[in-house]
Design an enzyme around this catalytic site. Structure first.
Site, short mmCIF file in Angstrom:
data_model
loop_
_atom_site.label_atom_id
_atom_site.label_comp_id
_atom_site.label_asym_id
_atom_site.label_seq_id
_atom_site.Cartn_x
_atom_site.Cartn_y
_atom_site.Cartn_z
N ARG A 1 42.13 32.91 39.91
CA ARG A 1 41.56 34.21 39.54
C ARG A 1 41.31 34.22 38.04
NH1 ARG A 1 43.15 40.36 41.16
NH2 ARG A 1 41.33 41.28 40.16
N ASP B 1 49.66 42.87 43.08
CA ASP B 1 49.99 44.11 42.38
C ASP B 1 51.43 44.51 42.67
OD1 ASP B 1 47.46 44.67 41.21
OD2 ASP B 1 46.73 45.41 43.13
N ARG C 1 37.77 38.51 45.02
CA ARG C 1 38.81 37.75 44.33
C ARG C 1 39.52 36.81 45.28
NH1 ARG C 1 40.93 43.70 44.14
NH2 ARG C 1 38.73 43.79 43.87
N ASP D 1 44.80 38.76 44.61
CA ASP D 1 45.16 39.94 43.82
C ASP D 1 46.62 40.23 44.13
OD1 ASP D 1 44.83 42.17 42.13
OD2 ASP D 1 44.40 43.48 43.82
#
Length: 162
Positions: free
Chosen positions: A92, A109, A104, A107
């Site tokens: 990424r 988070d 992407r 990801d």
């Protein structure tokens, strides 16, 4: 001291020209989970992988999402650094800025870190807009339906039902 962190993972780009797109997306999530176990801490629970449509932008590429619960000795900032490092390792090149989302390969988070509420230029906890994102709420409800959102004071299951 050990802490609990709920981490969301998503992918909608394949790293190779593998003919089986769904298998490649699953491999992306599994690679990220292995890296998180090495760099973050003990994996306690992981949801099933959920196929979802892009949220916040248009794309022909559907996502595969999951949520995992980790036990970690890292601080929130150290955890953020570790997740960003894994994203870079996996290919990424940029994060979303000003809510301009895009396809992407991975990801990662941080959704919750214990019951910490934090707002800095680098990190906001709990992660903003959890309550608006089914692709987060559904897998989160699978592994922690009774977890109470520290600022909304509702369980994950209540947020999903709303």
């Amino acid at each position: 001291m050990l802490h609990f962190a709920f981490i969301a993972l998503g992918t909608n780009l394949c790293g190779s020209q593998n003919n089986n797109r769904q298998q490649q997306l699953s491999q992306n999530l599994e690679t990220a989970l292995r890296a998180l176990q090495k760099q973050v801490g003990k994996l306690l629970k992981c949801s099933s992988f959920l196929k979802t449509e892009p949220w916040g932008f248009k794309s022909d590429n559907s996502f595969l999402n999951a949520v995992a619960l980790f036990q970690t000795s890292l601080t929130p900032t150290e955890l953020l650094t570790a997740t960003q490092h894994i994203e870079l390792q996996m290919g990424r090149t940029s994060k979303s800025h000003d809510h301009q989302y895009h396809d992407r390969i991975i990801d990662i988070d941080i959704l919750f870190y214990d019951d910490v509420c934090l707002q800095s230029t680098e990190l906001t906890l709990p992660h903003p807009q959890i309550e608006q994102r089914d692709f987060v709420l559904k897998p989160l409800a699978e592994i922690a339906p009774d977890y109470i959102h520290p600022t909304l004071h509702k369980t994950i299951l209540q947020l999903l039902q709303e």
